[in-house]
Design an enzyme around this catalytic site. Structure first.
Site: not given
Length: 844
Positions: A182, A266, A301, A375
Site C-alpha cells: 500500500k 491515513e 471492513h 485480480r
C-alpha cells in the site's frame, strides 16, 4: 499469398493502418483470407477498416483461437466453478485441484480433470505453490487462473508460473509487486497525479515519527498495515492518548497475518463511501473501465452487499472515477482485469458541482485512491449484470494476447442496476460466529440461473456448494452469492428481498435473514449508505423477535410436528399428510395429550432465546367428528386448534383469530395461509392503527433432523409505512424466521396430569459454538474460576474465539486438549457451580 509486389505492398499498408487504429482482427482467420482473391480480400479488409474508424464493434461471438487448450484453476469452490463455466463455453479443457477436504466438492465434479494437492490446511494445499505447479505440469495445463484469495495476488506464484512456462491469468509480476504494498502504491499514484488520502507512508517507522505524523494529519486517523488486506490490522484512532497502544496492536496483527510490520497512516473520513472501479487492460496498451461498484455496506471492513452502478453518483463523477482508475492502471503497466478502490467523502458528494468538476477535482478531489486489487473481485458479477460482459472471457482473451473485446469506452453498455449479497454460514445474532456443518437442504428461487452474465436473467446464483456438502473449518464459510438485476435500484432491491426469502438453507445457520433486514431498512432503500451504515443500524438489525411472534411460531411448529409424528407412516404411503386415516384417536377414560418442548436455536432471533418453550396440545371433545380439537397451552397463552383434512383453524384466546388453509409437499414442509386480526390494547398492537387491523401471511414449517424451522412471510394489509410493536417493517415478502430444537415430543394418554420433563443442559456444561480446533487450553481441572473467565481458545475459519466460563465454580472436566479437532455441539468442559450459583439456578 499474393506474389505481385504492388498487391503485397497494398496489403501490408492496409494491415498496418488497421493495426495502428488500435483494434484487432484476431477474430478473423487469415486462412480464410488466403483462400480469397486479392480483390475479395481487399474488400474484407477495407470494410474492417471502415468499421474501426466509425467506431463500430465487430461481432466477437465466434470462438477464439487460443494458444492454449487446457486451463487449471488454482482455487476452490464458487470461483473455480465460475471460471470453469466460461472456459468450457470457449472450448477449453478444465482442471481442478482439491485438498482432502474437497474431494467430493462441486468444483471437482465440474472439471474435466482433478488433481489432489494435499491435506485440508490451506498452507499445505491451496497455498502450496510447488504442488500446484506440479499438478499443472502433470496434466499438461498451459495456463493457470488463480481466482480470488489464496495465491491470486502473490507475485512469487505468478513468477513461478512464468519460470515454468505456464501462462498466469493476471497482471505482470512487477504490477503485482507494486500494488501489493500500500505504501509503494501511494507513491506511484501520487507521481501519476492520482489523488490519495492525506497520510504518511515513509520509511521512518519509529513510534515518535508515526505519532508526529498522526498529529499532523489530524485525528481521527487510520492505522493500516502496508501489506495484506481484508481489514486485518486496521485501527481507527480517535485521540492521541490511544495512538501508541493501537499502533502496537496493528503491528502485531500485521506481523502474524502478513509477516511485515510496515505501517502507513491515513486521514480517517468518518462519513465515507467505498467505491471501486473495474478496469481491464490488454497487452497492447489499451485499457478501459466497466464502471463502478459501491461496497459501503461493510462490517469490520468486510463487504456484505455490493451494487453497481454506485447510487447517487453523477455522470460527471462517474466519468472522473473511471478515468482516474484507468490512469492508475496505466501508471503501473497493468494488464488483465483489476479493481481500483476509492474512498469518497460522502459529505461533499451533494455539493460536487458537475460544471466545475473537470476543473477542480485534482486540487480538491471528492474521492481518494485507496488500493488496487490485482485480480478478479468477489463482487464482479454485478458489473457483468449491468454491462452484459463476461469478465472471465475478457481475462482469457487478454492472456491469449488478443485486443480487448471492446476498445472504445463509450461503447461499453450500462444497463439498469444490480445487487449482490454473500450468503455465509455464520450467526449474525451471536457475534457473527462462523458456523460449520452439513447442508441438509438447499433451494434457490425457481427463476435463477447459475453464473450467467446475461443481464436479461433476473436472478443469478454463483455457488460452489450443493446439498449434502460440509461447510468445514478450514476455508471461508461462503455458501453462495445471490445476484439480481433490475431496471432501477429500487426494483433490484425488492427483487433481492424476495429472492432471499425463497433461498432456503437448512442444517446450518446463515446470514440470510440478517441481510434481508438490511435491505428492508428505510435508510438503505433511500440510498443513505456509507461505511458507518451498519454500525448505526446494528441494534435494529440484530433485534430479537417479539414474544408474541415467538409464541405464534411455536404453536404452528407444534401443530405441524403433531401431524408429522402421528401420521408420518400414512403420509409416506399416500404422499398426502392431510389425508388422515383416522381422526378419532382415543383411549377409553384417558385424556389424549401431545407435548412438545422447543428450545430456540442458538441462531434463532427468538425473544425467549435459550429458554425452553413447553407446548401442550390436549384433545377435547369436538362437535365435528371429522376433525381433531385441541387446546394449546404455552405459558399464559392459550389457543383452540382444530385440525381438519385440508384446514387448520387456530382460535387464539388472547385476541388473535387465525384461519389456516394448509398444504404439504413431499419434503416434510407444511404451508399455512393465515389471516388474522390484531386486537387493541395487547402486546400485538399496531402503532397508530384502528382496532381489528387484518394481516395475511404464509407460514412454512420444515422439519430438518431434530430441528423445526418456521418461516413467516408477511403480506400486510396496512396502508403506508407502519410497524408492529417490537418488530419494524413487516412488509410484503419479508421473512421472519424462528428455529427451534426439539428436546422432547410425545403423544401420550393420561388421566388429566400435565406432562413434565426437562432436557436442558446444565448451566456449567459448555458446548462448542462451532466445529474447530482447540488452539489453547487456559485452565486446568480443579481450578476455581469466575464467571466470564477464559477457559480455552477455539480456532475456526481463520478466526480465534475465547470460550468463557458461564458460571463461577471449579472446573470439573476438560474434554479436549491443544490441537484437538472438535465437532459441532461437542461438550468442551464442565464447571461445577458454586453453592450460591446453584441456589440462583434453582430459584430461576
Amino acid at each position: 499469398m499474393w506474389k505481385g509486389l504492388p498487391f503485397r505492398n497494398y496489403f501490408e499498408n492496409l494491415c498496418k493502418s488497421i493495426w495502428l487504429s488500435s483494434y484487432t482482427c484476431s477474430s478473423f482467420s487469415l486462412g480464410v483470407l488466403r483462400k480469397q482473391s486479392f480483390h475479395s480480400t481487399r474488400l474484407v479488409l477495407e470494410t474492417l477498416k471502415e468499421h474501426i474508424e466509425t467506431g463500430k464493434v465487430i461481432d466477437r461471438n465466434t470462438q477464439p483461437s487460443f494458444r492454449f487448450d487446457k486451463l487449471l484453476v488454482a482455487n476452490r469452490g464458487e470461483i473455480a466453478c465460475r471460471v470453469f463455466r466460461t472456459a468450457k463455453r470457449l472450448g477449453l479443457k478444465t482442471v481442478a485441484i482439491y485438498s482432502d477436504a474437497d474431494r467430493n466438492s462441486m468444483h471437482v465434479d465440474w472439471a474435466d480433470e482433478a488433481v489432489r494437492i494435499g491435506p485440508p490446511p490451506s498452507t499445505e494445499s491451496y497455498l502450496n505453490m510447488n504442488n500446484i505447479i506440479r499438478a499443472a505440469k502433470q496434466v499438461g495445463a498451459q495456463v493457470i487462473h488463480p481466482g480470488y484469495g489464496f495465491l491470486s495476488e502473490n507475485s512469487i506464484f505468478a513468477e513461478k508460473c512464468q519460470q515454468n512456462g505456464i501462462l498466469f491469468v493476471g497482471p505482470p509480476v512487477e504490477a503485482i509487486k507494486k500494488m501489493g504494498s500500500k505504501a509503494a502504491a501511494r507513491s506511484i499514484m501520487q507521481a501519476a497525479g492520482v489523488p490519495v488520502v492525506p497520510g504518511y507512508h515513509g520509511d521512518d517507522q519509529s513510534d515518535k515519527r508515526l505519532l508526529e505524523e498522526a498529529k499532523r494529519i489530524g485525528f481521527p486517523v487510520m492505522i493500516k498495515p502496508s501489506m495484506g488486506g481484508g481489514g486485518k490490522g486496521m485501527k481507527i484512532v480517535h485521540s492521541e492518548s490511544e495512538f501508541l497502544s493501537l499502533l502496537e496492536a496493528s503491528r502485531a496483527e500485521a506481523s502474524s497475518s502478513f509477516g511485515d510490520t510496515h505501517i502507513l497512516l491515513e486521514k480517517y473520513l468518518a462519513v465515507s463511501r467505498h467505491v471501486e472501479v473495474q478496469i481491464v487492460a490488454d497487452k497492447h496498451g489499451n485499457c478501459v473501465h466497466l464502471y463502478e461498484r459501491d461496497c459501503s455496506v461493510q462490517r469490520r471492513h468486510q463487504k456484505i452487499i455490493e451494487e453497481a452502478p454506485a447510487p447517487g453518483i453523477s455522470s460527471s463523477l462517474r466519468s472522473l472515477l473511471g478515468e482516474t482508475a484507468v490512469a492508475a492502471a496505466k501508471a503501473v503497466g497493468y494488464e488483465n482485469a483489476g479493481t481500483v478502490e476509492f474512498i469518497l467523502d460522502a459529505t461533499r458528494l451533494e455539493s460536487f458541482n458537475e460544471q466545475s468538476a473537470e476543473k477542480d477535482w485534482k486540487t480538491n478531489p471528492p474521492f481518494y485512491f485507496m488500493e488496487m486489487n490485482t485480480r478478479l473481485q468477489v463482487e464482479h458479477p454485478v458489473t457483468e449484470m449491468i454491462t452484459g460482459q463476461d469478465l472471465v472471457e475478457w481475462q482469457l482473451r487478454v492472456t491469449n494476447e488478443e485486443y480487448l473485446p471492446i476498445l472504445h469506452q463509450h461503447q461499453i453498455p450500462l444497463r439498469g442496476h444490480a445487487m449482490e449479497v454473500r450468503i455465509y454460514a455464520e450467526n449474525p445474532f451471536d457475534q457473527f460466529l462462523p458456523q460449520a456443518g452439513t447442508i441438509r437442504k438447499l433451494s434457490y428461487p425457481t427463476t435463477s440461473q447459475s453464473f450467467s452474465s446475461n443481464p436479461s436473467i433476473p436472478i443469478r446464483i454463483d455457488s460452489g456448494m450443493k446439498e449434502g456438502d460440509m461447510v468445514g473449518v478450514f476455508y471461508d464459510p461462503m455458501i453462495a452469492k445471490l445476484i439480481v438485476s433490475g431496471q432501477s435500484r429500487e426494483a433490484a432491491r425488492q427483487k433481492l428481498v424476495e429472492a432471499l426469502f425463497h433461498t432456503r438453507v437448512f442444517g446450518i445457520p446463515t446470514n440470510i435473514e440478517f441481510v434481508q433486514r438490511i435491505l428492508r431498512l428505510e435508510e438503505f432503500a433511500a440510498t443513505g449508505i456509507d461505511t458507518g451504515f451498519l454500525e448505526r443500524n446494528m441494534e435494529d438489525l440484530i433485534m430479537p423477535l417479539p414474544g408474541w411472534v415467538v409464541r405464534h411460531c411455536a404453536v404452528c411448529a407444534s401443530v405441524a410436528q403433531f401431524l408429522f409424528d402421528s401420521h408420518v407412516q400414512h403420509s409416506r404411503q399416500n404422499g398426502d399428510p392431510w389425508c388422515l386415516p383416522s381422526l378419532s384417536l382415543f383411549r377409553l377414560h384417558l385424556e389424549q395429550r401431545y407435548s412438545m418442548e422447543l428450545i430456540p436455536d442458538k441462531f434463532s432471533t427468538a425473544a425467549e432465546k435459550d429458554k425452553e418453550i413447553q407446548i401442550q396440545l390436549t384433545r377435547l371433545e369436538d362437535s365435528e367428528p371429522s376433525g381433531l380439537l385441541f387446546l394449546a397451552k404455552l405459558k399464559e397463552h392459550q389457543a383452540m386448534v382444530r385440525i381438519l383434512e385440508k384446514q387448520i383453524v387456530l382460535n387464539e384466546l388472547d385476541g388473535m383469530a387465525i384461519r389456516a388453509g394448509t398444504k404439504a409437499s413431499a419434503d416434510y414442509m407444511i404451508r399455512m395461509k393465515l389471516e388474522w386480526k390484531l386486537s387493541q390494547g395487547s402486546e400485538t398492537d399496531v402503532l397508530s392503527e384502528p382496532y381489528g387491523t387484518t394481516f395475511r401471511e404464509w407460514i412454512d414449517v420444515y422439519q430438518v433432523g431434530p430441528q423445526v424451522v418456521v418461516y413467516r412471510e408477511g403480506q400486510s394489509s396496512l396502508i403506508g409505512n407502519k410497524s408492529i410493536l417490537g418488530y419494524k417493517d413487516l412488509t410484503d415478502s419479508s421473512a421472519i424466521v424462528a428455529r427451534f430444537n426439539r428436546s422432547k415430543s410425545m403423544l401420550a394418554f393420561e388421566r388429566g396430569e400435565s406432562l413434565e420433563s426437562s432436557s436442558t443442559i446444565s448451566h456449567g456444561t459448555v458446548q462448542t459454538p462451532m466445529p474447530g480446533r482447540v488452539a489453547k487450553v487456559l485452565a486446568t481441572v480443579g481450578q476455581q474460576v469466575n464467571k466470564g473467565d477464559p477457559i480455552l481458545v477455539l480456532e475456526a475459519m481463520k478466526m480465534t474465539h475465547q470460550i468463557l466460563s458461564p458460571v463461577a465454580g471449579y472446573i470439573k472436566e476438560i474434554h479436549f486438549g491443544p490441537n484437538d479437532l472438535v465437532s459441532g455441539e461437542a461438550t468442551l468442559f464442565e464447571i461445577q457451580p458454586n453453592a450460591e450459583e446453584r441456589t440462583i439456578e434453582n430459584k430461576a
